[in-house]
Design a protein around this motif. Structure first.
Motif, PDB file in Angstrom:
ATOM      1  N   PRO A 138       0.250   1.761  -1.044  1.00 21.85           N
ATOM      2  CA  PRO A 138       1.568   2.221  -0.605  1.00 21.85           C
ATOM      3  C   PRO A 138       2.031   1.561   0.696  1.00 21.85           C
ATOM      4  CG  PRO A 138      -0.081   3.925  -0.236  1.00 21.85           C
ATOM      5  CD  PRO A 138      -0.760   2.832  -1.016  1.00 21.85           C
ATOM      6  N   ARG A 139       3.308   1.226   0.743  1.00 20.36           N
ATOM      7  CA  ARG A 139       3.902   0.667   1.958  1.00 20.36           C
ATOM      8  C   ARG A 139       3.995   1.756   3.026  1.00 20.36           C
ATOM      9  NH1 ARG A 139       9.257  -1.213  -0.996  1.00 20.36           N
ATOM     10  NH2 ARG A 139       8.632   0.629  -2.181  1.00 20.36           N
ATOM     11  N   PRO A 140       3.559   1.491   4.224  1.00 23.24           N
ATOM     12  CA  PRO A 140       3.661   2.493   5.292  1.00 23.24           C
ATOM     13  C   PRO A 140       5.106   2.971   5.500  1.00 23.24           C
ATOM     14  CG  PRO A 140       2.156   0.765   5.962  1.00 23.24           C
ATOM     15  CD  PRO A 140       2.776   0.315   4.670  1.00 23.24           C
ATOM     16  N   SER A 141       5.230   4.266   5.682  1.00 22.66           N
ATOM     17  CA  SER A 141       6.516   4.912   5.970  1.00 22.66           C
ATOM     18  C   SER A 141       7.542   4.721   4.861  1.00 22.66           C
ATOM     19  CB  SER A 141       7.075   4.446   7.314  1.00 22.66           C
ATOM     20  OG  SER A 141       6.215   4.920   8.352  1.00 22.66           O
ATOM     21  N   HIS A 142       7.083   4.327   3.712  1.00 19.30           N
ATOM     22  CA  HIS A 142       7.934   4.253   2.536  1.00 19.30           C
ATOM     23  C   HIS A 142       7.505   5.360   1.573  1.00 19.30           C
ATOM     24  CE1 HIS A 142      10.642   2.592  -0.320  1.00 19.30           C
ATOM     25  NE2 HIS A 142      10.987   1.659   0.534  1.00 19.30           N
ATOM     26  N   ALA A 143       8.371   5.697   0.620  1.00 19.51           N
ATOM     27  CA  ALA A 143       8.104   6.838  -0.247  1.00 19.51           C
ATOM     28  C   ALA A 143       7.050   6.572  -1.320  1.00 19.51           C
ATOM     29  CB  ALA A 143       9.404   7.319  -0.892  1.00 19.51           C
TER      30      ALA A 143
ATOM     31  N   TYR B 118       3.833   6.494  -1.436  1.00 22.14           N
ATOM     32  CA  TYR B 118       2.716   7.437  -1.490  1.00 22.14           C
ATOM     33  C   TYR B 118       3.199   8.854  -1.803  1.00 22.14           C
ATOM     34  CZ  TYR B 118      -1.093  10.439   0.108  1.00 22.14           C
ATOM     35  OH  TYR B 118      -2.055  11.397   0.183  1.00 22.14           O
TER      36      TYR B 118
ATOM     37  N   PRO C  54      11.554   0.544   6.528  1.00 24.28           N
ATOM     38  CA  PRO C  54      10.082   0.485   6.479  1.00 24.28           C
ATOM     39  C   PRO C  54       9.553  -0.794   5.838  1.00 24.28           C
ATOM     40  CG  PRO C  54      10.942   2.096   4.908  1.00 24.28           C
ATOM     41  CD  PRO C  54      12.109   1.614   5.714  1.00 24.28           C
ATOM     42  N   SER C  55      10.344  -1.399   4.960  1.00 28.19           N
ATOM     43  CA  SER C  55       9.868  -2.609   4.281  1.00 28.19           C
ATOM     44  C   SER C  55      10.039  -3.807   5.193  1.00 28.19           C
ATOM     45  CB  SER C  55      10.662  -2.827   2.987  1.00 28.19           C
ATOM     46  OG  SER C  55      10.431  -1.780   2.090  1.00 28.19           O
ATOM     47  N   ILE C  56       8.959  -4.217   5.801  1.00 30.29           N
ATOM     48  CA  ILE C  56       9.005  -5.374   6.699  1.00 30.29           C
ATOM     49  C   ILE C  56       8.038  -6.428   6.192  1.00 30.29           C
ATOM     50  CG2 ILE C  56       9.742  -4.112   8.747  1.00 30.29           C
ATOM     51  CD1 ILE C  56       6.822  -4.008   9.654  1.00 30.29           C
TER      52      ILE C  56
ATOM     53  N   GLN D 109       0.709  -5.153   7.284  1.00 30.00           N
ATOM     54  CA  GLN D 109       0.558  -3.769   7.722  1.00 30.00           C
ATOM     55  C   GLN D 109      -0.713  -3.177   7.136  1.00 30.00           C
ATOM     56  OE1 GLN D 109       4.429  -1.358   7.916  1.00 30.00           O
ATOM     57  NE2 GLN D 109       4.850  -2.828   6.311  1.00 30.00           N
ATOM     58  N   GLN D 110      -1.164  -2.140   7.779  1.00 30.11           N
ATOM     59  CA  GLN D 110      -2.385  -1.482   7.346  1.00 30.11           C
ATOM     60  C   GLN D 110      -2.058  -0.424   6.292  1.00 30.11           C
ATOM     61  OE1 GLN D 110      -5.459  -2.400   8.224  1.00 30.11           O
ATOM     62  NE2 GLN D 110      -6.032  -0.964   6.586  1.00 30.11           N
ATOM     63  N   SER D 111      -2.726  -0.469   5.157  1.00 38.30           N
ATOM     64  CA  SER D 111      -2.563   0.566   4.145  1.00 38.30           C
ATOM     65  C   SER D 111      -3.933   0.884   3.545  1.00 38.30           C
ATOM     66  CB  SER D 111      -1.572   0.124   3.069  1.00 38.30           C
ATOM     67  OG  SER D 111      -1.354   1.174   2.155  1.00 38.30           O
ATOM     68  N   VAL D 112      -3.920   1.660   2.485  1.00 44.55           N
ATOM     69  CA  VAL D 112      -5.152   2.038   1.800  1.00 44.55           C
ATOM     70  C   VAL D 112      -4.924   1.860   0.304  1.00 44.55           C
ATOM     71  CG1 VAL D 112      -6.691   3.978   1.233  1.00 44.55           C
ATOM     72  CG2 VAL D 112      -5.836   3.719   3.575  1.00 44.55           C
TER      73      VAL D 112
END
Lengths: 364, 364, 364, 364
Positions: free
Chosen positions: A101-106, A108, A306-308, A312-315
């Motif tokens: 999932p993209r951080p701070s995006h929906a 997740y 949020p999409s940059i 970025q760090q994700s899981v």
């Protein structure tokens, strides 16, 4: 249970970014009102992407097709449905995002809410593209409000740390129109230029910026609204947080009011042209949930896109292992710019809803 | 059409400040839950006036009487109605205020909305006293949420220019409890002392001050809420603006987010104790209208009390002549202090409403 | 999620039969209307038990106490809350009914819905006693409708197989008043006598009887309502099925219409006193969900009181063994008689809700 | 404010008979459910006109196009929008009807509600054609209910004076399916033949006939629903009166119950296969607004088609002069036949709404 709002005027938004079409049903419009479809399309073009370097390069035509509710351009009383076909979509760009999932995006939260079947291609129903149907509903509402002498306008108050001037105490339709014609909708062109540079600088670093939008409505009568849960602020906030990226809503002095003493914040009553007015407007035109007759003024905080394009760090959800992510695809470095007409739109249809409740359908 | 909110859990508030009683109906509570009435009363005492120099000297007992919905302290499934009799009222203090409206108070707008028959004695239905029924509903909701491992707490983040520390990334029930026990609910006692001085200084000058309240909820599952118009932010904002004096609501970084770049604002995903978390929480626990599983964090801007003892400019409505006004009566110099449990209460019953929708009534 | 209805006018009912009090919140009443409390109490007395051999011998005073919304008998715009204390209750009569449910009574379904904690003393929130708050709301609505020239009346059309005459094509306020004054509210006293005998015969055999209530509203303008889901019939039916024991609702010719040909059922248009009317009224004053301007006519089927003194077959839930049950306690042999004003009440507040939507709150 | 219904599942219908398209938005469907589009189309064909002499000869294809909410036939959680283009329309047939309104048709009331701008070509938004979108929503709901073991079926219980047998105490899916396959959906083919003759006789005389539809749902759990205003009956009636021509709705014994004594009407509890059942089902599966676990049984009275080919008395509105009217165009002599799947559809989506509230969205 999610994409519908309104009491006398019900707005129901549908569509996913990469589905067949997006659209809106507007139920409760008075009958007999002529809609200027070209003006509506002109309004919608203000949020259209692809018009400058500062926004996503996705091509959209976004001309709505009216399936119902209009006969020869005149409202018929029955629900208005308008749709926009989805054309230029590149789903490949998004493959696999629900597992990483993209951080701070929906990505997740949508998966946690709807499970594996959720459609997150192009962000699906969470996409900024869903603001196009909001603009249809709001553009129609703006025309009806204008026929009643009520005008809604907005501008970009700030981008990152660059600030425009605030609206004057009594903004006019002419001011709203002048701002709306600019590529970056601001009062001060110098501020607009600094904002453009801030956006450009972020884009050059594969980054994005947030901003604040100030929106005003003039011509509202005093005495509109209700206390406690059905106030103007409650209704507008409930709708405005429906615009993706909005993280704060304030009215009048808003958070600044919290730093003030009452002697400074209180708006003295005066008489102007035989009418009760206030000498200033820190209330933003609303006291006790009810309009004062002064301009309604609100501000919305828009978070940075949020999409940059930076790593970025994700899981990875399937393995629960950390993984670096670099978002591909076409994204606005500053959604706040294109969101200006969207905030106007949502404000407009919410105010029309409130006004139709106050006037009743028997009067139209 | 004004004082009711909620979907699975409906809250209906009634009463005027100087009427016979105020109260609330809470419809939709699960059956079989034991209510700790003493704990509820303890919660309500946190908003009770008259406990310090910093609040109004009006005496209120505010112990709710349950007319329905409870049998031997256990919820019965049917609507819960609780009332508080109005005791110590001095209507004389307010005579004539509807003809000479107090600046930034609902006197004028209420009259424009409801006409001459509106009851503005003690501010009537617009009074801060109506926050007592909100605390009943919210206090009950807090107990139910706690039984599910969800805790809601709040503190005074700022008064005028004096600021407390923000909540830590993961606030705990213990922290919430410790804050709640203080006369001024803050994290830093030094900040609380500065705030007390600011309030006292304003009061000495017959003035008032505003403030910001930060509220958090921990223990919420991820995946709660919906996109567009039925998101967590929409629902909470729609309710929170029902608290008198709230002029702004923001989630996570809120307006600060508008000054950020995406690379700073985005919350990186991490794994903690086998669960998906974010390394920081600028989203305030909500993305796309849906919970992330991180603490929900929101802030409310409270304007300064409009009723101040200093002379103010108003207009006599019957003659439309300017007239100076000096408000008498007992007023809090800083409503933000007593509003802390009210914001908790409204947050709690809104979250319970959202949770009951997610869980359905068949599961309780 | 259960005991609340309405759009412009919200009705929220609370209370259990043997709890502390029952009551209602009515939110959305226009301000400035003088309420005739004696007339309201007179209306409520029409449903009061204990007035004849034909109804339950439970003593109730049922005089409502207004906690809010009224100042010196005039509506203030804020929500009206009225309560009735529960006095003469004998909970012992009902002990154990949730383990041995009364046939066709809510004992079993309430337990399945709410679990063990449900309060079924005196049938709890399911009791016919909850129709008293409905009558408060409806009695207030009737007075407001009357001030607009709209009158609502009802009579007992049938009991078991005994039938009264139907309302004439154009019933009048005088007819409604005359019927309301009778102990059994009928047009034909002979029919009333036969009905009384039928009820008495059932009571003598420890049995009960059902009946049909016909309700009419005159003075409604044409053009009120909406098609599809927000029609007059939808709204009224949604509310009327809230009256305990209602098992059918029909408008105009209703089920009889299903046996007709179009040439007989269609109501020819005529001009009468310069107005469009229909020569007959099989439509019951509603076509396409919208009023025609003719009297609105509806009928409600009331099932026989389920609580009868004869032995009945039930099942002991804790053992799942069959067991014979004989209901004790005081019960109406024919709830339809006392339900006549209740049907009027529910019709009245629903019509007022619809009318307030049509007129808007700005016009009052 | 008119064409939208539902709580957990929101249905919003749009379109006019002779507009560009008709359709529906269904918001709140669980994600991840595979939709059988062929089965849905098969269901919709049951209401399709032009299949026999007994219905209108208008040709409609009525195959819905899904604009949103589905990905590869699986629900995505986001609102489902489906549309049907309007093809074969002959607006000329309807010219002038708003000045010379058809008796018992919405021409007059629609004009009074919406004014001159109302679109009454082919009856516009009031047309029976709008039942096609209801069938889309209901057809989808039926599939979801079936996946939970809940089956909804209906048959034509009577036409004019000809009656079919009622459903047995425990109808089965197989029975529902068998009835659905017949050109006239009845249990007894002999009854169906008599009904066909009655329809044919009416048609031969340019007349129309009414009928009654019985609908049942099996497999519902006990304990679903709520007392007072949010009961199963309230919710179903509120939706069913949205089907054009419905003039009465009853549950279980319905109006027949009003002629009964309690000793006959009450349904004795029994144990069957270890479950609580009732020996008969005059309650129609609902007591106190809550399901008993027995089959839910309801009946709808359908008035005869108002559009008949015989001369009728009307009034020319522009002159207020009486004028004879002969309706042209293609009309069903008995709308009740094609309404059978529509009643199933509305029952199904209402039950799914109720069930989704009970289960919550967190469980899917």
């Amino acid at each position: 249970m999610s994409s519908e709002i309104g009491k006398a005027l019900k707005i129901s938004v549908f569509g996913q970014s990469h589905g067949r079409a997006i659209g809106v049903v507007v139920d409760g419009l008075p009958a007999g009102l002529r809609l200027d479809e070209e003006a509506l399309y002109g309004f919608m073009c203000r949020r259209k992407p692809g018009t400058s370097r500062l926004s996503t390069q996705r091509k959209e035509d976004d001309r709505p097709v009216f399936l119902s509710g209009l006969v020869d351009g005149v409202t018929a009383g029955s629900p208005l449905c308008a749709v926009i076909e989805n054309g230029d979509t590149r789903s490949g760009d998004y493959a696999g995002l629900t597992d990483l999932p993209r951080p701070s995006h929906a990505d997740y939260t949508a998966k946690m809410r709807y499970g594996e079947a959720v459609d997150m291609r192009g962000s699906g129903h969470f996409s900024g593209r869903l603001t196009a149907p909001l603009c249809i509903a709001g553009g129609v509402a703006k025309q009806i409000l204008e026929s009643k002498g009520i005008y809604v306008g907005a501008h970009l108050l700030s981008v990152e740390r660059e600030r425009d001037e605030p609206f004057p105490l009594h903004p006019t339709k002419e001011l709203f129109d002048a701002v709306a014609r600019k590529p970056i909708p601001v009062l001060s062109d110098a501020a607009g230029e600094r904002m453009a540079q801030a956006v450009e600088a972020a884009r050059a670093e594969a980054d994005s910026v947030g901003g604040v939008i100030e929106c005003a409505a003039v011509g509202l009568p005093a005495g509109l609204g209700s206390p406690i849960f059905d106030g103007i602020e409650n209704r507008l906030a409930a709708a405005l947080f429906g615009v993706p990226a909005v993280k704060g809503v304030e009215f009048g002095a808003g958070f600044e009011a919290a730093t003030m003493r009452g002697s400074r914040h209180n708006d003295p009553y005066i008489v102007e042209n035989g009418k009760i007015r206030t000498a200033k407007n820190d209330a933003g035109g609303i006291i006790g949930g009810i309009t004062t007759g002064m301009p309604l003024v609100l501000k919305c905080a828009m978070k940075p896109t949020p999409s940059i394009g930076r790593p970025q760090q994700s899981v990875r959800l399937s393995t629960m292992e950390p993984e670096e992510l670099t978002v591909k695809g076409r994204h606005d470095p500053c959604v706040a710019i294109r969101a200006v007409p969207v905030i106007e739109a949502v404000t407009a249809f919410t105010l029309l809803d409130i006004l139709l409740e106050e006037q009743g359908y028997g009067n139209d």
